[in-house]
Design an enzyme around this catalytic site. Structure first.
Site, PDB file in Angstrom:
ATOM      1  N   ASP A 192       0.900  -1.273   0.113  1.00  0.00           N
ATOM      2  CA  ASP A 192       0.020   0.104   0.002  1.00  0.00           C
ATOM      3  C   ASP A 192       0.910   1.364  -0.093  1.00  0.00           C
ATOM      4  O   ASP A 192       1.832   1.637   1.009  1.00  0.00           O
ATOM      5  CB  ASP A 192      -0.840   0.074   1.305  1.00  0.00           C
ATOM      6  CG  ASP A 192      -1.980   1.151   1.122  1.00  0.00           C
ATOM      7  OD1 ASP A 192      -1.771   1.986   0.701  1.00  0.00           O
ATOM      8  OD2 ASP A 192      -3.259   0.824   1.691  1.00  0.00           O
ATOM      9  N   HIS A 193       0.949   1.974  -0.990  1.00  0.00           N
ATOM     10  CA  HIS A 193       1.955   2.976  -1.147  1.00  0.00           C
ATOM     11  C   HIS A 193       1.846   4.124  -0.302  1.00  0.00           C
ATOM     12  O   HIS A 193       2.750   4.669   0.100  1.00  0.00           O
ATOM     13  CB  HIS A 193       2.113   3.574  -2.784  1.00  0.00           C
ATOM     14  CG  HIS A 193       0.834   4.256  -3.117  1.00  0.00           C
ATOM     15  ND1 HIS A 193      -0.257   4.035  -3.613  1.00  0.00           N
ATOM     16  CD2 HIS A 193       0.697   5.696  -2.991  1.00  0.00           C
ATOM     17  CE1 HIS A 193      -1.306   4.855  -3.848  1.00  0.00           C
ATOM     18  NE2 HIS A 193      -0.783   5.966  -3.387  1.00  0.00           N
ATOM     19  N   HIS A 255      -6.167   2.626   1.964  1.00  0.00           N
ATOM     20  CA  HIS A 255      -5.243   3.556   2.387  1.00  0.00           C
ATOM     21  C   HIS A 255      -5.712   4.343   3.661  1.00  0.00           C
ATOM     22  O   HIS A 255      -5.037   4.346   4.764  1.00  0.00           O
ATOM     23  CB  HIS A 255      -5.527   4.886   1.525  1.00  0.00           C
ATOM     24  CG  HIS A 255      -4.957   4.239   0.053  1.00  0.00           C
ATOM     25  ND1 HIS A 255      -3.863   3.494  -0.121  1.00  0.00           N
ATOM     26  CD2 HIS A 255      -4.940   4.614  -1.073  1.00  0.00           C
ATOM     27  CE1 HIS A 255      -3.573   3.090  -1.635  1.00  0.00           C
ATOM     28  NE2 HIS A 255      -4.312   4.114  -2.255  1.00  0.00           N
TER      29      HIS A 255
END
Length: 504
Positions: A192-193, A255
């Site tokens: 998950d960036h 996110h």
């Protein structure tokens, strides 16, 4: 050893390795992955690495290298250096193959071994699945059949899986089961960036390396918490994908829940990957379930109509390419959550995520309770509001603390002031891209900033009943004008509690 430096696996220079990118002809490889590895080499975080790209498209090694060069020139955060590129480019290769073709995996294995021999690499391999989620399980199964991901310590074989990991609880459980038939959990890196962003990581340091705020980080002093993930963009040509996803799946389940878990977690026993992830998972497991029959009281579903964003007229969601003219897909969601544990008992967490907002911003705002006695008049204190600690994740990464201060003059007049920290001005260096940190961590075997299987399932366990209730009750999204801060019901969600959304 520097006593002020955390001793973590990411402090090490990774062992030489081969990075194999599935879906290498796609946009993510050119915009993010290749530039990230290039930057790590420029800054000497990596020494010896080769990259083998693979996808269905027929591309020569030279054509792949040219694409990679264009990606680095356009998207690298640093200045392009010809001498570094000349060192980097010979380690780039391409191997064509279908994702479900057993022979393609044997050819890929032979190519990897050939590359490793040419560059004297020890056999460490990192596989990056930059592909549609529908083929995750297939690729991992074929990698196992080809003997490319044997679960052994040395040389290592690890797999990075892009989001989304499942579309609901049942599919996430099934995907976890299929992955674990081939890989051990410590070989799997669900990326998950958002967790690679400097400010998200700094949230841990801010909380647990400073003695001043953590004693206040609880229901005794915190009135409520707001987490916002707002975008000015629409679906940007991804209408077909977004129709199936919606903002709740696309942004909140991964996110925003990652940010929530870091903001609300208990101190881990150590800065070890499993210790940190266990505390994050506990937060998600402690979320109070939402009664499906009362879902509209706690969750607002919205969809943007035509409007103006940043001075430009934009169409409504239902007029976008690839969308259903009668679509109920949400582009806005706001929800009221409770973390049912001792630290956060009774403290509401308000989350909102949306497209076509007035500005792009992601932040966590901790709203502290007001002073217990209004010494300077109730009206002044009410106008001032409580102290707010805001952690800005993007853009303009930093932390601000709102305080009340006396205005110069003969009378007692109070005005809000801000204490502010900005990364760019405080450190004078550009923060690394999220993918740089995450790729480096994966090569080092550090899973701290990656999502564990039980964490994924815990998030879906909370989200899936909301989707099911929307579908069963045929809940229509409330329309909001593009360029506004969302539908009226979202504002009423807080107004009913005597609160209002913060305007970042």
């Amino acid at each position: 050893m520097n006593p002020f430096r955390a001793d973590t696996p990411s402090d090490r220079t990774p062992e030489p390795a081969t990075v194999v990118i599935f879906g290498a002809s796609g946009d993510l490889t050119q915009r993010k992955l290749i530039p990230a590895i290039y930057n790590l080499i420029v800054e000497r975080h990596l020494t010896r690495v080769a990259i083998v790209g693979t996808s269905r498209s027929e591309i020569s090694d030279d054509a792949f290298r040219e694409r990679a060069r264009n990606g680095v020139e356009q998207h690298s955060r640093g200045t392009f250096a010809e001498d570094v590129w000349e060192h980097f480019a010979p380690g780039l290769y391409y191997q064509q193959g279908g994702f479900d073709d057993p022979e393609a995996y044997q050819a890929l294995k032979a190519r990897i071994e050939e590359v490793e021999k040419e560059h004297n690499l020890p056999g460490n391999r990192l596989f990056y699945l930059s592909t549609p989620p529908s083929v995750f399980a297939t690729i991992i199964r074929r990698l196992g059949e080809a003997g490319l991901v044997d679960p052994k310590e040395e040389p290592f074989a690890r797999v990075i899986v892009e989001k989304p990991f499942g579309k609901d609880l049942a599919s996430a459980k099934q995907l976890n089961a299929e992955v674990h038939e081939v890989l051990k959990e410590d070989q799997v890196f669900r990326i998950d960036h958002y967790l690679g962003k400097e400010t998200v990581q700094n949230l841990l340091v801010f909380r647990f390396a400073n003695g001043i705020f953590e004693p206040l980080w609880n229901s005794k002093y915190v009135d409520h918490v707001q987490i916002t993930g707002a975008e000015t963009l629409g679906v940007e040509g991804r209408g077909g994908y977004f129709e199936k996803a919606g903002i709740l799946r696309d942004m909140v389940q991964n996110h925003l829940f990652q940010v929530l878990s870091l903001a609300a977690m208990e101190p881990p026993v150590s800065f070890d990957a499993n210790a940190v992830r266990s505390e994050k998972t506990k937060v998600l497991q402690a979320l109070r379930p939402i009664d499906p029959h009362r879902v509209t009281e706690r969750v607002v579903r919205g969809q943007y109509a035509a409007g103006s964003v940043l001075g430009a007229d934009v169409p409504g969601y239902r007029e976008e390419d690839g969308t259903d003219p009668k679509s109920r897909t949400e582009t806005f969601v706001a929800m009221k959550l409770f973390v049912d544990n001792w630290r956060w008992a009774g403290v509401p967490f308000y989350l909102r995520s949306a497209k076509r907002m007035p500005k792009k911003v992601t932040e966590i705002a901790i709203h502290f309770k007001s002073a217990p006695l209004p010494l300077f008049g109730r009206e002044q204190m009410a106008d001032l509001g409580g102290n707010v600690l805001a952690v800005r994740i993007q853009p303009d990464e930093g932390i601000t603390l709102g305080l009340g201060s006396k205005v110069p003059g003969q009378s007692i007049e109070i005005a809000p002031v801000t204490m502010e920290f900005r990364y760019a001005s405080s450190f004078g260096v550009e923060a690394p891209e999220a993918y740089e940190r995450l790729l480096l961590d994966a090569l080092n075997g550090d899973g701290t900033l990656f999502t564990r299987g039980d964490e994924v399932e815990a998030s879906w366990r909370f989200i899936t009943p909301i989707h099911e209730a929307w579908e069963t009750q045929k809940v229509e999204p409330e329309l909001y004008e593009a360029g506004s801060w969302g539908p009226d019901d979202a504002h009423q969600l807080l107004a009913a509690d005597g609160r209002r959304w913060r305007r970042p």
